[in-house]
Scaffold this active site. Structure first.
Site, mmCIF file in Angstrom:
data_model
loop_
_atom_site.group_PDB
_atom_site.id
_atom_site.type_symbol
_atom_site.label_atom_id
_atom_site.label_comp_id
_atom_site.label_asym_id
_atom_site.label_seq_id
_atom_site.Cartn_x
_atom_site.Cartn_y
_atom_site.Cartn_z
ATOM 1 N N ARG A 11 0.860 -1.186 0.000
ATOM 2 C CA ARG A 11 0.000 0.000 0.000
ATOM 3 C C ARG A 11 0.897 1.236 0.000
ATOM 4 N NH1 ARG A 11 -2.912 -1.010 5.398
ATOM 5 N NH2 ARG A 11 -3.903 1.004 4.954
ATOM 6 N N SER A 13 0.694 4.124 1.954
ATOM 7 C CA SER A 13 0.807 5.004 3.114
ATOM 8 C C SER A 13 2.262 5.105 3.567
ATOM 9 C CB SER A 13 -0.052 4.476 4.263
ATOM 10 O OG SER A 13 0.539 3.314 4.818
ATOM 11 N N LYS A 85 -1.515 -7.607 11.467
ATOM 12 C CA LYS A 85 -2.850 -7.526 12.076
ATOM 13 C C LYS A 85 -3.924 -7.158 11.059
ATOM 14 C CE LYS A 85 -2.888 -2.744 13.795
ATOM 15 N NZ LYS A 85 -3.125 -1.911 14.976
ATOM 16 N N ASP A 86 -3.524 -6.720 9.845
ATOM 17 C CA ASP A 86 -4.498 -6.415 8.796
ATOM 18 C C ASP A 86 -4.909 -7.644 8.002
ATOM 19 O OD1 ASP A 86 -4.482 -3.713 9.385
ATOM 20 O OD2 ASP A 86 -3.032 -3.191 7.826
ATOM 21 N N SER A 131 -10.853 0.660 15.731
ATOM 22 C CA SER A 131 -10.715 -0.722 16.178
ATOM 23 C C SER A 131 -11.793 -1.069 17.199
ATOM 24 C CB SER A 131 -9.326 -0.916 16.799
ATOM 25 O OG SER A 131 -9.296 -2.018 17.670
ATOM 26 N N LEU A 132 -12.576 -2.130 16.936
ATOM 27 C CA LEU A 132 -13.577 -2.563 17.911
ATOM 28 C C LEU A 132 -12.929 -3.050 19.197
ATOM 29 C CD1 LEU A 132 -16.416 -4.360 15.925
ATOM 30 C CD2 LEU A 132 -16.155 -1.959 16.520
ATOM 31 N N ARG A 133 -11.746 -3.646 19.107
ATOM 32 C CA ARG A 133 -11.027 -4.055 20.316
ATOM 33 C C ARG A 133 -10.705 -2.831 21.173
ATOM 34 N NH1 ARG A 133 -5.720 -3.517 21.564
ATOM 35 N NH2 ARG A 133 -5.397 -2.775 19.433
ATOM 36 N N ARG A 134 -10.104 -1.821 20.563
ATOM 37 C CA ARG A 134 -9.769 -0.612 21.325
ATOM 38 C C ARG A 134 -11.025 0.063 21.865
ATOM 39 N NH1 ARG A 134 -5.432 1.200 16.828
ATOM 40 N NH2 ARG A 134 -3.579 0.178 17.686
ATOM 41 N N ARG A 151 -11.048 6.809 11.304
ATOM 42 C CA ARG A 151 -10.130 6.091 10.427
ATOM 43 C C ARG A 151 -9.215 7.041 9.690
ATOM 44 N NH1 ARG A 151 -12.352 2.796 6.206
ATOM 45 N NH2 ARG A 151 -10.179 2.205 6.026
ATOM 46 N N GLY A 152 -8.251 6.450 8.967
ATOM 47 C CA GLY A 152 -7.305 7.231 8.186
ATOM 48 C C GLY A 152 -5.875 6.843 8.523
ATOM 49 N N THR A 156 -3.241 11.495 9.250
ATOM 50 C CA THR A 156 -4.611 12.016 9.184
ATOM 51 C C THR A 156 -5.252 12.007 10.562
ATOM 52 O OG1 THR A 156 -4.830 11.157 6.940
ATOM 53 C CG2 THR A 156 -6.869 11.709 8.098
ATOM 54 N N ARG A 157 -5.075 10.925 11.292
ATOM 55 C CA ARG A 157 -5.670 10.829 12.627
ATOM 56 C C ARG A 157 -5.073 11.871 13.572
ATOM 57 N NH1 ARG A 157 -5.971 4.309 13.770
ATOM 58 N NH2 ARG A 157 -5.768 3.703 11.600
ATOM 59 N N CYS A 244 -12.978 -7.693 11.726
ATOM 60 C CA CYS A 244 -13.098 -6.328 12.231
ATOM 61 C C CYS A 244 -14.424 -6.110 12.943
ATOM 62 C CB CYS A 244 -12.948 -5.343 11.072
ATOM 63 S SG CYS A 244 -11.239 -5.202 10.524
#
Length: 309
Positions: A11, A13, A85-86, A131-134, A151-152, A156-157, A244
């Site tokens: 990717r 990024s 983790k992705d 993240s649903l975990r976070r 997200r981002g 960006t975040r 996710c």
């Protein structure tokens, strides 16, 4: 004798490129090859293009890998570099995770604007996380906090945080370290209380099953202990149908002979959680993770999982 460059998919990024350049540099050093023998091919993925919705809404983790995997299968790429983790627990037929680089710090980093620590945020503060975990762990620690999907890319975040859209956010410390941004966190969270995502902090390489030439190349940089630890964590995740859409944490540590694993599952509101800790032979890492998943599923009971759908 290889005469044309190996094509590495990634990717675009800054973090993805940092991880790919580390992989390229390790391969060049291991094989005494010039960097020019590795061509970095940047692809845009659906997960990169759609940033206004959670991954759960638009299809899950595979959205960061699909375009890369298509080109792997077609032969246009020799291998691809990912954040472990992705990666979905089920890969396309013909592909596998062939190598892992030495793992970075697994901890989550809190970046606070109105308080330096997560527990010190003002009552009713807003924290952003995709993240649903976070999200579940934040709600478990501070039920009063307003958690929003956020997200981002890392930059960006952090810009949204600086603009005042949220009071704080969480990022993987491993990614910040790879970007040279170790001064950004205001708190590093204790993994005993705020356990990481399975495979957090590990870079993996995906390649074609049966491509002996490429897989021999990659074997030279495969870190055995990381490979074992992540195999255990992914076994746990796969048994629980991790995606996710599910708040799951897991962390394994291998010394090359013995492996220790701890895992947690939570309801999305963070109100209920179950933990497990197991250990066993490093050579049986994936099986150990699967058994841990089966045990914690039985412990939680069928009613627990209704909140995950």
């Amino acid at each position: 004798m290889q005469t044309k460059p190996f094509r590495i998919g990634t990717r675009g990024s800054p973090l993805a490129l940092a991880q790919t350049h580390e992989t390229r540099d390790r391969l060049a050093a291991a094989h005494g090859l010039p960097q020019e023998m590795f061509e970095v091919v940047i692809l845009s993925t659906k997960g990169d293009r759609i940033t206004d919705r959670s991954l759960a809404e638009i299809g899950g983790k595979g959205l960061f890998t699909e375009e890369l995997e298509q080109q792997l299968l077609s032969g246009d790429l020799d291998f691809a570099v990912h954040s472990s983790k992705d990666m979905p627990t089920k890969l396309p037929d013909g592909l596998f995770l062939s190598a892992f680089l030495p793992r970075e710090d697994v901890r989550d980093a809190f970046v606070g604007r109105t308080a330096p620590r997560l527990v010190d945020l003002p009552q009713g503060a807003t924290v952003g996380s995709s993240s649903l975990r976070r999200q579940a762990l934040i709600r478990r620690l501070r039920p009063d906090i307003n958690v929003i999907t956020y997200r981002g890319q890392v930059e960006t975040r952090l810009r949204k945080l600086a603009d005042g859209q949220v009071d704080g956010t969480l990022l993987a410390y491993a990614g910040l370290k790879r970007l040279g941004m170790t001064d950004v966190p205001t708190e590093l969270l204790d993994p005993a209380e705020f356990p990481p995502a399975p495979a957090q902090g590990a870079i993996c390489i995906e390649s074609r099953i049966g491509d002996t030439r490429v897989n021999m190349l990659l074997a030279a940089i495969d870190d055995r202990r990381t490979h074992e630890a992540v195999s255990c964590e992914r076994g746990f995740l796969a048994t629980l149908d991790g995606s996710c859409r599910t708040p799951i944490a897991g962390h394994a540590v291998s010394d090359g002979t013995h492996i220790r694993f701890s895992g947690m599952i939570l309801t999305p509101d963070g109100a209920t959680c179950h933990r497990i800790a197991v250990d066993g032979k490093a050579a049986e890492a994936a099986d150990l993770g699967r058994r841990a998943g089966e045990e914690i599923r039985a412990k939680a009971g069928p009613g627990f999982f209704s909140s995950w759908t």
